[in-house]
Design a protein around this motif. Structure first.
Motif, PDB file in Angstrom:
ATOM      1  N   ILE A 269      -1.700   0.055  16.252  1.00  9.93           N
ATOM      2  CA  ILE A 269      -2.374  -0.619  15.350  1.00  9.93           C
ATOM      3  C   ILE A 269      -3.751  -1.174  15.609  1.00  9.93           C
ATOM      4  O   ILE A 269      -4.505  -1.474  14.893  1.00  9.93           O
ATOM      5  N   LYS A 270      -4.175  -1.188  16.912  1.00 11.48           N
ATOM      6  CA  LYS A 270      -5.551  -1.343  17.391  1.00 11.48           C
ATOM      7  C   LYS A 270      -6.349   0.000  16.736  1.00 11.48           C
ATOM      8  O   LYS A 270      -7.401  -0.484  16.211  1.00 11.48           O
TER       9      LYS A 270
ATOM     10  N   PHE B  74      -3.512  -5.941  10.826  1.00  8.05           N
ATOM     11  CA  PHE B  74      -4.380  -4.884  11.606  1.00  8.05           C
ATOM     12  C   PHE B  74      -5.324  -5.542  12.455  1.00  8.05           C
ATOM     13  O   PHE B  74      -6.083  -4.864  13.527  1.00  8.05           O
ATOM     14  N   CYS B  75      -6.008  -6.550  11.840  1.00  7.39           N
ATOM     15  CA  CYS B  75      -7.050  -7.231  12.721  1.00  7.39           C
ATOM     16  C   CYS B  75      -6.810  -8.169  13.627  1.00  7.39           C
ATOM     17  O   CYS B  75      -7.824  -8.872  14.331  1.00  7.39           O
ATOM     18  N   GLY B  76      -5.632  -8.503  14.085  1.00  8.07           N
ATOM     19  CA  GLY B  76      -5.235  -9.530  14.955  1.00  8.07           C
ATOM     20  C   GLY B  76      -5.180 -10.982  14.640  1.00  8.07           C
ATOM     21  O   GLY B  76      -5.771 -11.689  15.542  1.00  8.07           O
TER      22      GLY B  76
ATOM     23  N   PHE C 186     -10.967   0.645  12.038  1.00  8.80           N
ATOM     24  CA  PHE C 186     -11.689   1.240  10.894  1.00  8.80           C
ATOM     25  C   PHE C 186     -11.694   0.248   9.904  1.00  8.80           C
ATOM     26  O   PHE C 186     -12.417   0.332   8.839  1.00  8.80           O
ATOM     27  N   ILE C 187     -11.222  -1.214  10.055  1.00 10.66           N
ATOM     28  CA  ILE C 187     -11.496  -2.228   9.088  1.00 10.66           C
ATOM     29  C   ILE C 187     -12.549  -3.057   9.434  1.00 10.66           C
ATOM     30  O   ILE C 187     -12.409  -3.463  10.863  1.00 10.66           O
TER      31      ILE C 187
ATOM     32  N   TYR D 164      -5.890 -10.012  19.302  1.00  8.30           N
ATOM     33  CA  TYR D 164      -6.027  -8.706  19.251  1.00  8.30           C
ATOM     34  C   TYR D 164      -5.585  -7.737  20.414  1.00  8.30           C
ATOM     35  O   TYR D 164      -5.183  -6.644  20.187  1.00  8.30           O
ATOM     36  N   ASP D 165      -6.111  -8.495  21.529  1.00 10.02           N
ATOM     37  CA  ASP D 165      -5.697  -7.747  22.703  1.00 10.02           C
ATOM     38  C   ASP D 165      -4.105  -7.458  23.076  1.00 10.02           C
ATOM     39  O   ASP D 165      -3.666  -6.382  23.711  1.00 10.02           O
ATOM     40  N   GLN D 166      -3.463  -8.222  22.510  1.00 12.50           N
ATOM     41  CA  GLN D 166      -1.784  -7.995  22.564  1.00 12.50           C
ATOM     42  C   GLN D 166      -1.326  -7.101  21.511  1.00 12.50           C
ATOM     43  O   GLN D 166      -0.100  -6.727  21.689  1.00 12.50           O
TER      44      GLN D 166
END
Length: 78
Positions: free
Chosen positions: A58-59, A44-46, A64-65, A51-53
């Motif tokens: 999921i983003k 979930f954090c990439g 929230f993490i 992370y942009d992909q």
């Protein structure tokens, strides 16, 4: 501000670990469950891809993490 966020994330993860340990008493179950939780947080954090992909769903969960902000947004501060 970076170290304050590191402390916040460490305390948050310690609380999660403590709650898991309180709920699950069998140590043979805690280790695999903790690893599953760890890799879910990574997903979930990439950590595995940029992370942009990640898909939008999921983003939105990753927002929230607290660890997500350390991994992705604080490289410029450090």
């Amino acid at each position: 501000s970076y170290f304050v966020n590191v402390l916040y994330c460490a305390v948050a993860m310690l609380v999660v670990g403590t709650l898991i340990a309180i709920m699950i008493r069998n140590t043979k179950i805690i280790l695999p469950f903790g690893m599953i939780c760890l890799f879910m947080i990574y997903m979930f954090c990439g950590v595995f891809i940029n992370y942009d992909q990640l898909p939008a769903g999921i983003k939105s969960i990753g927002n929230f993490i607290p660890v997500k902000y350390l991994m992705n947004d604080f490289f410029s501060i450090w």
